[in-house]
Design a protein around this motif. Structure first.
Motif, mmCIF file in Angstrom:
data_model
loop_
_atom_site.group_PDB
_atom_site.id
_atom_site.type_symbol
_atom_site.label_atom_id
_atom_site.label_comp_id
_atom_site.label_asym_id
_atom_site.label_seq_id
_atom_site.Cartn_x
_atom_site.Cartn_y
_atom_site.Cartn_z
ATOM 1 N N ASN A 240 49.707 37.153 36.775
ATOM 2 C CA ASN A 240 48.382 37.664 36.391
ATOM 3 C C ASN A 240 47.943 38.775 37.342
ATOM 4 N N HIS B 138 44.161 28.431 36.887
ATOM 5 C CA HIS B 138 43.994 29.689 37.635
ATOM 6 C C HIS B 138 43.516 29.331 39.033
ATOM 7 N N ASN C 163 48.682 35.330 41.776
ATOM 8 C CA ASN C 163 47.668 36.256 41.270
ATOM 9 C C ASN C 163 47.677 37.527 42.120
ATOM 10 N N GLU C 164 47.757 38.669 41.463
ATOM 11 C CA GLU C 164 47.567 39.963 42.143
ATOM 12 C C GLU C 164 48.544 40.189 43.298
ATOM 13 N N HIS D 172 39.506 43.602 33.391
ATOM 14 C CA HIS D 172 38.190 43.978 33.923
ATOM 15 C C HIS D 172 38.094 45.482 33.695
ATOM 16 N N GLU E 148 40.939 37.805 31.732
ATOM 17 C CA GLU E 148 39.642 37.828 32.435
ATOM 18 C C GLU E 148 38.783 38.959 31.870
ATOM 19 N N TRP F 173 35.599 36.445 31.100
ATOM 20 C CA TRP F 173 35.353 36.025 32.482
ATOM 21 C C TRP F 173 33.875 35.681 32.669
ATOM 22 N N GLN G 256 44.300 41.101 33.270
ATOM 23 C CA GLN G 256 42.933 40.628 33.528
ATOM 24 C C GLN G 256 41.891 41.308 32.632
ATOM 25 N N TRP H 118 30.506 37.872 37.598
ATOM 26 C CA TRP H 118 30.856 38.179 38.996
ATOM 27 C C TRP H 118 30.652 39.654 39.304
ATOM 28 N N LYS I 9 41.167 27.213 42.381
ATOM 29 C CA LYS I 9 41.778 28.088 43.392
ATOM 30 C C LYS I 9 41.977 27.295 44.689
ATOM 31 N N MET J 261 40.333 34.073 48.478
ATOM 32 C CA MET J 261 39.774 32.735 48.232
ATOM 33 C C MET J 261 40.693 31.604 48.702
ATOM 34 N N TRP K 225 47.104 33.057 45.806
ATOM 35 C CA TRP K 225 46.314 34.307 45.800
ATOM 36 C C TRP K 225 45.975 34.637 47.238
ATOM 37 N N GLU L 180 36.625 29.234 36.667
ATOM 38 C CA GLU L 180 36.446 30.556 37.290
ATOM 39 C C GLU L 180 36.863 30.514 38.763
ATOM 40 N N ASN L 181 36.612 29.404 39.428
ATOM 41 C CA ASN L 181 36.938 29.304 40.857
ATOM 42 C C ASN L 181 37.576 27.980 41.293
HETATM 43 C C1 XIL Z 1 36.191 35.931 40.969
HETATM 44 C C2 XIL Z 1 35.077 34.980 40.541
HETATM 45 O O1 XIL Z 1 34.619 35.387 39.291
HETATM 46 C C3 XIL Z 1 33.957 34.993 41.550
HETATM 47 O O2 XIL Z 1 33.008 33.992 41.255
HETATM 48 C C4 XIL Z 1 34.518 34.782 42.963
HETATM 49 O O3 XIL Z 1 33.483 34.920 43.903
HETATM 50 C C5 XIL Z 1 35.620 35.760 43.257
HETATM 51 O O4 XIL Z 1 36.630 35.644 42.272
HETATM 52 N N1 XIL Z 1 40.409 38.468 39.682
HETATM 53 C C6 XIL Z 1 40.668 37.120 39.583
HETATM 54 C C7 XIL Z 1 39.548 36.145 39.577
HETATM 55 O O5 XIL Z 1 41.825 36.747 39.390
HETATM 56 O O6 XIL Z 1 39.905 34.925 40.157
HETATM 57 C C8 XIL Z 1 38.331 36.716 40.251
HETATM 58 O O7 XIL Z 1 37.266 35.777 40.080
HETATM 59 C C9 XIL Z 1 37.981 38.065 39.693
HETATM 60 C C10 XIL Z 1 39.106 39.050 39.911
#
Ligand code: XIL
Length: 353
Positions: free
Chosen positions: A195, A102, A152-153, A231, A259, A306, A229, A314, A69, A109, A106, A65-66
């Motif tokens: 991504n 992942h 990413n993004e 979300h 995600e 995710w 992703q 998150w 990075k 982070m 980015w 998840e992190n």
């Molecule tokens: C998020 C994590 O879930 C959190 O723990 C962290 O604090 C912030 O990042 N898009 C992404 C992920 O590509 O890496 C992100 O993950 C959520 C949004």
């Protein structure tokens, strides 16, 4: 009297059948799906027995998840720390799971030292550092991860062009392509993904991504797939989702629902996951899996959640409220959304046959 041995062995047989029934393995996501099913994890959570048991048995793919990075692995200029990422890879190896990397680049982070110095670098210095970072990370995980989210993004939140990140400002619009090339130089086999979020909900963003992909393909820039992703909320338009799948498939790319979480508390007023919301979540999950199931085999990469449990999502922090967005509740019990995943596999399969 002579019947006693008969009855006692019958009893034993019954006990065996019943206890066997109780022990018999329940269906697991990883064995039900004909594509990898993933979960985002942290080393801390994997150290908990219950958590590790479910993460290891239900899923066939792992994403950190992190800890993969830059914030965690980029210790200083040309210095890298792979210890946390390595522990995630070791867990996956022990459980016969693939690892999705992942993420290499980015705008969020980033390590503190980089945030503090990035403005002072000239373009060439930043490009050289980034290239060394990508080369080193991808080489380190060569043969251990099957894929990377390279950048990413990189597209603006509204979707109308490139995000004006410090990378774009210093390295120009084409930095995404060069990052893909650097990753490919370090590992000829690893799959390279772009991504982003809102791919299925913002048609303009999808268009911008597709334009970038078309340009990569026309110029021979390596790209193997797109990470959507996902979300999402309960209001996801399935037509838009289907359209995004179709457009990416047309380009012969793999699709990673990378995600997945489904928010159920848009107003932030709910104190619990209502039965109604849980059912809507189940139905939406089923539809997403059904549509994914129906894309050609070679375009399926994986569906990754995710997080495992609602209380660790998150989104609680990100939206300021509980969203109950995942497959398992706080007590590791399967939610209706889990059943929705299985339902989608089944309806998708029926149509395939
Ligand atoms: C998020 C994590 O879930 C959190 O723990 C962290 O604090 C912030 O990042 N898009 C992404 C992920 O590509 O890496 C992100 O993950 C959520 C949004």
């Amino acid at each position: 009297m002579r019947l006693f041995p008969f009855f006692s062995s019958l009893g034993l047989l019954l006990v065996m059948i019943i206890s066997n029934g109780l022990d018999s393995p329940e269906p697991r996501l990883r064995s039900m799906a004909n594509f990898p099913v993933g979960v985002a994890v942290s080393p801390q959570r994997l150290a908990q027995t219950d958590y590790a048991q479910i993460a290891g048995s239900e899923f066939s793919s792992i994403t950190a998840e992190n800890v993969m990075k830059p914030q965690y692995s980029w210790a200083a200029e040309r210095e890298y720390d792979f210890s946390a990422g390595d522990s995630v890879v070791a867990f996956a190896e022990n459980h016969n799971q693939q690892v999705h990397g992942h993420t290499l680049v980015w705008h969020m982070m980033q390590p503190k030292w980089l945030r503090e110095s990035i403005d002072s670098y000239d373009s060439a210095t930043l490009e050289n550092l980034l290239r060394d970072y990508i080369h080193s990370v991808v080489k380190h995980y060569r043969g251990k991860v099957v894929s990377w989210d390279v950048v990413n993004e990189a597209i603006a939140a509204e979707g109308d062009g490139m995000r004006n990140s410090v990378y774009r400002q210093k390295l120009g619009d084409d930095y995404v392509a060069r990052c893909h090339q650097y990753a490919r130089e370090a590992d000829p086999d690893v799959l390279l993904f772009y991504n982003d979020y809102s791919v299925a909900t913002n048609p303009e963003k999808l268009k911008t991504i597709l334009t970038m992909v078309d340009d990569f393909q026309a110029r021979g820039i390596p790209i193997d797939g797109v990470g959507m992703q996902m979300h999402i909320g309960l209001d996801l338009s399935l037509d838009n989702f289907q359209y995004a799948l179709d457009e990416i498939v047309k380009r012969n790319l793999k699709i990673h629902l990378s995600e997945v979480d489904i928010r159920t508390n848009p107003e932030g007023t709910a104190g619990m996951l209502t039965e109604e919301a849980a059912q809507q979540q189940q139905e939406l999950m089923a539809e997403i899996v059904r549509l994914y199931q129906q894309i050609p085999e070679q375009n399926k990469f994986a569906i990754t959640f995710w997080g495992l449990r609602d209380n660790e999502s998150w989104l609680t922090q990100n939206t300021g409220n509980p969203q109950w967005p995942l497959l398992f509740d706080d007590n590791f019990s399967k939610k209706p959304m889990y059943q929705g995943f299985l339902d989608g596999l089944e309806t998708g399969q029926t149509k395939l046959n």
